[in-house]
Structure formats: structure tokens, C-alpha cells
Scaffold this active site. Structure first.
Site, PDB file in Angstrom:
ATOM      1  N   LYS A  14      18.586 -23.729 -20.528  1.00 19.14           N
ATOM      2  CA  LYS A  14      19.132 -22.491 -21.086  1.00 19.14           C
ATOM      3  C   LYS A  14      20.669 -22.537 -21.156  1.00 19.14           C
ATOM      4  O   LYS A  14      21.246 -22.213 -22.183  1.00 19.14           O
ATOM      5  CB  LYS A  14      18.683 -21.282 -20.250  1.00 19.14           C
ATOM      6  CG  LYS A  14      17.168 -21.098 -20.232  1.00 19.14           C
ATOM      7  CD  LYS A  14      16.768 -19.790 -19.580  1.00 19.14           C
ATOM      8  CE  LYS A  14      17.060 -19.717 -18.088  1.00 19.14           C
ATOM      9  NZ  LYS A  14      16.174 -20.552 -17.245  1.00 19.14           N
ATOM     10  N   ARG A 128      20.447 -32.497 -12.457  1.00 16.92           N
ATOM     11  CA  ARG A 128      21.592 -31.586 -12.500  1.00 16.92           C
ATOM     12  C   ARG A 128      22.275 -31.500 -11.129  1.00 16.92           C
ATOM     13  O   ARG A 128      23.492 -31.387 -11.038  1.00 16.92           O
ATOM     14  CB  ARG A 128      21.101 -30.202 -12.927  1.00 16.92           C
ATOM     15  CG  ARG A 128      22.166 -29.132 -12.897  1.00 16.92           C
ATOM     16  CD  ARG A 128      21.696 -27.851 -13.527  1.00 16.92           C
ATOM     17  NE  ARG A 128      20.814 -27.102 -12.648  1.00 16.92           N
ATOM     18  CZ  ARG A 128      20.149 -26.006 -13.020  1.00 16.92           C
ATOM     19  NH1 ARG A 128      20.246 -25.552 -14.249  1.00 16.92           N
ATOM     20  NH2 ARG A 128      19.380 -25.368 -12.183  1.00 16.92           N
TER      21      ARG A 128
HETATM   22  P1  ADP Z   1      18.066 -21.226 -13.121  1.00 24.10           P
HETATM   23  O1  ADP Z   1      17.815 -20.739 -14.525  1.00 24.10           O
HETATM   24  O2  ADP Z   1      18.296 -22.688 -13.062  1.00 24.10           O
HETATM   25  O3  ADP Z   1      17.013 -20.767 -12.150  1.00 24.10           O
HETATM   26  P2  ADP Z   1      20.272 -19.319 -12.753  1.00 24.10           P
HETATM   27  O4  ADP Z   1      21.659 -19.807 -12.717  1.00 24.10           O
HETATM   28  O5  ADP Z   1      19.842 -18.522 -13.934  1.00 24.10           O
HETATM   29  O6  ADP Z   1      19.395 -20.622 -12.557  1.00 24.10           O
HETATM   30  O7  ADP Z   1      19.961 -18.435 -11.445  1.00 24.10           O
HETATM   31  C1  ADP Z   1      20.206 -18.892 -10.146  1.00 24.10           C
HETATM   32  C2  ADP Z   1      19.687 -17.883  -9.124  1.00 24.10           C
HETATM   33  O8  ADP Z   1      20.400 -16.629  -9.252  1.00 24.10           O
HETATM   34  C3  ADP Z   1      18.214 -17.492  -9.258  1.00 24.10           C
HETATM   35  O9  ADP Z   1      17.347 -18.400  -8.640  1.00 24.10           O
HETATM   36  C4  ADP Z   1      18.212 -16.111  -8.569  1.00 24.10           C
HETATM   37  O10 ADP Z   1      18.240 -16.215  -7.184  1.00 24.10           O
HETATM   38  C5  ADP Z   1      19.549 -15.511  -9.004  1.00 24.10           C
HETATM   39  N1  ADP Z   1      19.380 -14.726 -10.241  1.00 24.10           N
HETATM   40  C6  ADP Z   1      19.862 -15.053 -11.473  1.00 24.10           C
HETATM   41  N2  ADP Z   1      19.496 -14.127 -12.381  1.00 24.10           N
HETATM   42  C7  ADP Z   1      18.754 -13.207 -11.720  1.00 24.10           C
HETATM   43  C8  ADP Z   1      18.067 -12.016 -12.098  1.00 24.10           C
HETATM   44  N3  ADP Z   1      18.050 -11.581 -13.365  1.00 24.10           N
HETATM   45  N4  ADP Z   1      17.408 -11.317 -11.143  1.00 24.10           N
HETATM   46  C9  ADP Z   1      17.407 -11.714  -9.876  1.00 24.10           C
HETATM   47  N5  ADP Z   1      18.014 -12.833  -9.446  1.00 24.10           N
HETATM   48  C10 ADP Z   1      18.692 -13.579 -10.350  1.00 24.10           C
END
Ligand code: ADP
Length: 190
Positions: A14, A128
Site C-alpha cells: 500500500k 521490508r
Molecule cells: P501495515 O499496513 O504494514 O500493517 P501500517 O503502517 O498501516 O502497517 O500500520 C502499523 C500499525 O499501526 C498497525 O499494525 C496498527 O497497530 C496501527 N494502526 C494503523 N492504522 C490503524 C487503524 N486504522 N486503526 C488501528 N490501528 C492502526
């Protein structure tokens, strides 16, 4: 204003694809994961609370990310729309997003979902980890927990957006350019 949701399991690519999408369609990229990592780095109260959860592979509370999103919508100008990356991740978050947008007479434009199988999630995140050193990429246990969290809490959104006629799935297997072109051919429709 267009409101696109970039959806997919952890490691689907993403973040990589978001860069090309925001440039081509003049969007503001909002990554809740990146916003949370910024709070952690700054050592804020919110960051301290989020850190423990993130490093276990759990989600942070809905209200926390909902507040961050609303704040971004208010402060960003000069774009044709927003690309939401990592939000919504639960049904209550999807509901909150609908309400936030409805208050401004708006709605979600489309969901673009990048799909990869679970085996590939592990492989990509491990790759990564070597480059980015994210704490939540550090062990197989944490990654597995994120996969479980994805299936339990985030996957139900597929049905939610399918019912609304807003779900577009693309195959995330292939080169970065191949996946990007598949995404563009979906987004060109809106
Ligand atoms: P990935 O897509 O690789 O899982 P992200 O950078 O999107 O990584 O998210 C990392 C972490 O941040 C998630 O595992 C979660 O703990 C937290 N997080 C991100 N977005 C949300 C969300 N919309 N709601 C709750 N927790 C979130």
C-alpha cells in the site's frame, strides 16, 4: 473531493503504491500507520500509548485514529482528494468515516484493494524489516498477530464496501509497475 481507500493486508504494498497514486491524481496521502509512528518518534502521550499496542501487532483504539483522520481532513488544502492508507481498519472506523464525510456532504469514492496471499505477507514484511527497521516488522510472532488481526478485524470491510458498490480488488502479485498499472486502470474510472 475524492475519497479513496487503499485497502489490503499488511505488506500488500500500500505504501509503495500510494506514492504513485497521490502524484497522478493530486491526492493527499494519509497513512494512519505513518501518523502513529510520527507520534511515537515525538514521544507524545498518544505515541506512548500506541507504541505498546503496535509492537504487539494489535490495533490502536478506533477513537484515536478517527481523531487523527478528522484532523487531517480539516488541515489539508489544495488537493483533489485524499488517499486513506491503513484506515478504516475496523467496521466501527468505516462507520465513523461515513459519518465524518456525510457531515460535509461527501462520501467514500472507491476502495482499491491490493490482495496478496498470507504466505507472501510474511515474505514481504521480512524483506521490508531489513530495510526500514520497523519495530512491528521485527519478529514472526508480531507479523503473525498482524495477519490474524487483519483477518478478524479488517477483512469484514470487504463485505461492507462490496455491499455499498465501492469495492475494487486488484491482484497484488507482480512487479511494482504491473500492480501500479492495475490500480490506475481502476482509478481512471472515477
Ligand atoms: P501495515 O499496513 O504494514 O500493517 P501500517 O503502517 O498501516 O502497517 O500500520 C502499523 C500499525 O499501526 C498497525 O499494525 C496498527 O497497530 C496501527 N494502526 C494503523 N492504522 C490503524 C487503524 N486504522 N486503526 C488501528 N490501528 C492502526
Amino acid at each position: 473531493m475524492k475519497y479513496y481507500i487503499l485497502f489490503g493486508p499488511p505488506g500488500a504494498g500500500k505504501g509503495t503504491q500510494a506514492t504513485a497514486m497521490v502524484e497522478k491524481y493530486n491526492l493527499n496521502h494519509i497513512s494512519t500507520g505513518a501518523l502513529l509512528r510520527k507520534e511515537i518518534a515525538a514521544g507524545t502521550e498518544l505515541g506512548i500509548q500506541a507504541k505498546t499496542l503496535i509492537e504487539k501487532g494489535c490495533l490502536v483504539p478506533d477513537e484515536v485514529v478517527e481523531g487523527m483522520i478528522e484532523n487531517e481532513f480539516k488541515t489539508v488544502t489544495g488537493v483533489d482528494g485524499f488517499l486513506l492508507d491503513g484506515f478504516p481498519r475496523t467496521l466501527p472506523q468505516a462507520d465513523a468515516l461515513d459519518q465524518i464525510l456525510a457531515r460535509n456532504g461527501s462520501e467514500v469514492t472507491a476502495t482499491v484493494s491490493i490482495m496478496i496471499p498470507d504466505e507472501m505477507i510474511m515474505e514481504r514484511i521480512k524483506g521490508r524489516a531489513l530495510k526500514e527497521g520497523r519495530a512491528d516488522d521485527a519478529s514472526e510472532d508480531i507479523i503473525n498477530n498482524r495477519i490474524v488481526t487483519y483477518h478478524n478485524q479488517t477483512e469484514p470491510l470487504i463485505e461492507y464496501y462490496s455491499k455499498a458498490g465501492k469495492y475494487n480488488e486488484i491482484d497484488g502479485i507482480g512487479t511494482i509497475d504491473e500492480v501500479r498499472d492495475r490500480i490506475f486502470s481502476v482509478m481512471d474510472k472515477f
